[in-house]
Design a protein around this motif. Structure first.
Motif, short mmCIF file in Angstrom:
data_model
loop_
_atom_site.label_atom_id
_atom_site.label_comp_id
_atom_site.label_asym_id
_atom_site.label_seq_id
_atom_site.Cartn_x
_atom_site.Cartn_y
_atom_site.Cartn_z
N ARG A 21 2.96 4.08 3.17
CA ARG A 21 3.06 3.35 2.08
C ARG A 21 3.03 1.80 2.74
N PHE A 22 3.80 1.46 3.63
CA PHE A 22 4.05 0.15 4.16
C PHE A 22 2.74 -0.34 4.51
N PHE A 23 1.66 0.42 5.31
CA PHE A 23 0.70 -0.12 5.79
C PHE A 23 -0.53 -0.14 4.90
N MET A 24 -0.23 0.48 3.23
CA MET A 24 -0.94 0.24 2.34
C MET A 24 -0.77 -1.10 1.62
N VAL A 25 0.52 -1.41 1.65
CA VAL A 25 0.77 -2.63 0.92
C VAL A 25 0.05 -3.94 1.66
N GLU A 26 0.15 -3.70 3.20
CA GLU A 26 -0.69 -4.72 4.05
C GLU A 26 -0.97 -4.10 5.35
N SER A 27 -2.27 -3.89 5.24
CA SER A 27 -2.71 -3.08 6.32
C SER A 27 -2.70 -3.95 7.71
N LYS A 29 -4.38 -4.01 10.26
CA LYS A 29 -5.68 -4.33 10.75
C LYS A 29 -6.44 -5.56 9.94
N THR A 30 -6.03 -5.47 8.64
CA THR A 30 -6.92 -6.57 7.73
C THR A 30 -5.97 -7.52 7.23
N GLY A 31 -4.71 -7.11 6.97
CA GLY A 31 -3.65 -7.95 6.30
C GLY A 31 -3.70 -7.76 4.86
N LYS A 32 -4.68 -7.16 4.36
CA LYS A 32 -5.14 -7.06 2.90
C LYS A 32 -4.18 -5.71 2.38
N PRO A 33 -4.20 -5.35 1.19
CA PRO A 33 -3.64 -4.23 0.73
C PRO A 33 -4.85 -3.35 0.80
N VAL A 34 -4.53 -1.75 0.72
CA VAL A 34 -5.32 -0.94 0.69
C VAL A 34 -4.98 -0.07 -0.53
N THR A 35 -6.22 0.63 -1.21
CA THR A 35 -5.81 1.42 -2.32
C THR A 35 -5.87 2.60 -1.83
N GLN A 36 -5.41 3.70 -2.69
CA GLN A 36 -5.31 5.00 -2.30
C GLN A 36 -6.88 5.58 -2.50
N LYS A 37 -7.61 4.98 -3.16
CA LYS A 37 -9.15 5.12 -3.43
C LYS A 37 -9.86 4.87 -2.29
N GLU A 38 -9.58 3.72 -1.92
CA GLU A 38 -10.30 3.20 -0.38
C GLU A 38 -9.96 4.22 0.75
N LEU A 39 -8.75 4.47 0.83
CA LEU A 39 -8.24 5.20 1.92
C LEU A 39 -8.83 6.79 2.01
N ALA A 40 -8.78 7.15 0.67
CA ALA A 40 -9.51 8.41 0.40
C ALA A 40 -11.02 8.57 0.64
N ALA A 41 -11.75 7.53 0.34
CA ALA A 41 -13.08 7.48 0.56
C ALA A 41 -13.32 7.57 2.00
N HIS A 42 -12.58 6.66 2.94
CA HIS A 42 -12.69 6.68 4.30
C HIS A 42 -12.27 8.14 4.89
N LEU A 43 -11.29 8.76 4.46
CA LEU A 43 -11.01 10.06 4.94
C LEU A 43 -11.78 11.32 4.16
N THR A 49 -4.87 13.45 -2.93
CA THR A 49 -4.37 13.86 -1.84
C THR A 49 -3.74 12.70 -1.11
N VAL A 50 -4.23 11.51 -1.07
CA VAL A 50 -3.50 10.54 -0.49
C VAL A 50 -2.11 10.24 -1.41
N SER A 51 -2.16 10.12 -2.53
CA SER A 51 -0.86 10.21 -3.33
C SER A 51 0.11 10.96 -2.88
N LEU A 52 -0.33 12.29 -2.51
CA LEU A 52 0.64 13.42 -1.80
C LEU A 52 1.12 12.92 -0.50
N TYR A 71 -8.06 4.08 10.78
CA TYR A 71 -7.87 3.11 9.63
C TYR A 71 -7.24 1.81 9.77
N PHE A 72 -5.96 2.10 10.04
CA PHE A 72 -5.12 1.19 10.23
C PHE A 72 -4.77 0.41 11.63
N GLY A 73 -5.65 0.62 12.50
CA GLY A 73 -5.49 0.25 13.94
C GLY A 73 -4.25 0.51 14.51
#
Length: 91
Positions: A21-27, A29-43, A49-52, A71-73
């Motif tokens: 959750r902390f990394f999704m608020v501010e990655s 690697k990029t310093g930007k927020p990551v959505t569950q949809k973005e991370l799910a697409a990468h995975l 599933t990301v929500s769980l 993904y988060f470096g």
């Protein structure tokens, strides 16, 4: 407080879920927020599933854990423990 709600709180506050959750608020690697949809697409999983993973109701398998860390470096160790591993030689 019921036993079930304590368990839910414990899962939510588990190290992996908290770090994710902390990394999704501010990655880191990029310093930007990551959505569950973005991370799910990468995975290659559903956003649910990301929500769980974020709530601690489910944990990723080893392959997914490595993809999340990449993904988060960070290392998989860091995702699990919240600490950077020491560079000690392994026997």
């Amino acid at each position: 407080m019921s036993k079930a709600s304590g368990t839910s709180i414990d899962k939510y506050n588990a190290q992996f879920a908290s770090t994710l959750r902390f990394f999704m608020v501010e990655s880191p690697k990029t310093g930007k927020p990551v959505t569950q949809k973005e991370l799910a697409a990468h995975l290659g999983v559903r956003p649910q599933t990301v929500s769980l993973y974020c709530t601690g109701e489910s944990l990723p398998n080893c392959e997914q854990l490595l993809k999340i860390a990449e993904y988060f470096g960070v290392t998989a160790d860091y995702m699990i423990t919240g600490r950077m591993p020491e560079n000690k030689p392994v026997r």
